[in-house]
Scaffold this motif. Structure first.
Motif, mmCIF file in Angstrom:
data_model
loop_
_atom_site.group_PDB
_atom_site.id
_atom_site.type_symbol
_atom_site.label_atom_id
_atom_site.label_comp_id
_atom_site.label_asym_id
_atom_site.label_seq_id
_atom_site.Cartn_x
_atom_site.Cartn_y
_atom_site.Cartn_z
ATOM 1 N N GLN A 34 -28.276 1.449 19.713
ATOM 2 C CA GLN A 34 -27.564 1.836 18.720
ATOM 3 C C GLN A 34 -25.994 1.073 18.811
ATOM 4 O O GLN A 34 -25.484 1.125 19.796
ATOM 5 C CB GLN A 34 -27.130 3.432 18.869
ATOM 6 N N PHE A 40 -22.264 7.833 19.697
ATOM 7 C CA PHE A 40 -23.691 7.555 19.872
ATOM 8 C C PHE A 40 -23.939 6.382 20.050
ATOM 9 O O PHE A 40 -25.369 5.958 20.281
ATOM 10 C CB PHE A 40 -24.342 7.947 18.339
ATOM 11 N N MET A 57 -26.882 13.421 15.449
ATOM 12 C CA MET A 57 -26.292 12.627 14.382
ATOM 13 C C MET A 57 -26.457 13.658 12.996
ATOM 14 O O MET A 57 -25.500 13.719 12.293
ATOM 15 C CB MET A 57 -26.703 11.516 14.075
ATOM 16 N N TRP A 127 -18.149 7.874 12.863
ATOM 17 C CA TRP A 127 -18.760 8.765 14.209
ATOM 18 C C TRP A 127 -17.832 9.135 15.196
ATOM 19 O O TRP A 127 -17.935 10.087 15.662
ATOM 20 C CB TRP A 127 -19.847 7.724 14.840
#
Length: 128
Positions: A34, A40, A57, A127
């Protein structure tokens, strides 16, 4: 199954919410890379770590994360390129961009996945 058939079967099961079938196409020792610099990011090793990341997620986006193919899957030997478009929402932050997922398939199982986003800085901000 060919490499493209394996990735197609994984994608179809995932799009139908059939997580057990989707993950049956992974090797137990699979690695997921990732990209970026967010909560993440990093290499996830094994199905437990991959499934936790994807579940987290979905939790962070309250189920709004949607990933759709944008074109034909392409392969070169055991590598499959999967062009994608993904959207999601976290509070007042939204994401709407394209990317490419690259899968390595060995002996009928996904063993590695690399993700590429069109704007990694914007994805990092999304994120958090």
């Amino acid at each position: 199954m060919t490499a493209i058939e394996v990735v197609t079967a994984y994608s179809l099961a995932l799009s139908q919410g059939d997580i057990p079938t989707a993950f049956s196409h992974f090797s137990p020792e699979a690695k997921w890379y990732q990209p970026g610099n967010h909560q993440f990011s990093g290499t996830k090793e094994g199905l437990d770590a991959i499934s936790k990341m994807l579940g987290d997620m979905m939790g962070a986006t309250k189920g709004t994360l949607v990933i759709n193919p944008t074109g034909a899957l392409m392969n070169n030997g055991n590598l499959v390129s999967f062009p994608t478009h993904f959207t999601g929402k976290i509070g007042d932050r939204t994401i709407d961009m394209t990317g490419v997922d690259l899968f390595e398939v060995v002996d009928g199982k996904i063993v590695q996945v690399w993700l590429f986003s069109e704007d990694q800085a914007a994805e990092d901000e999304f994120w958090g």
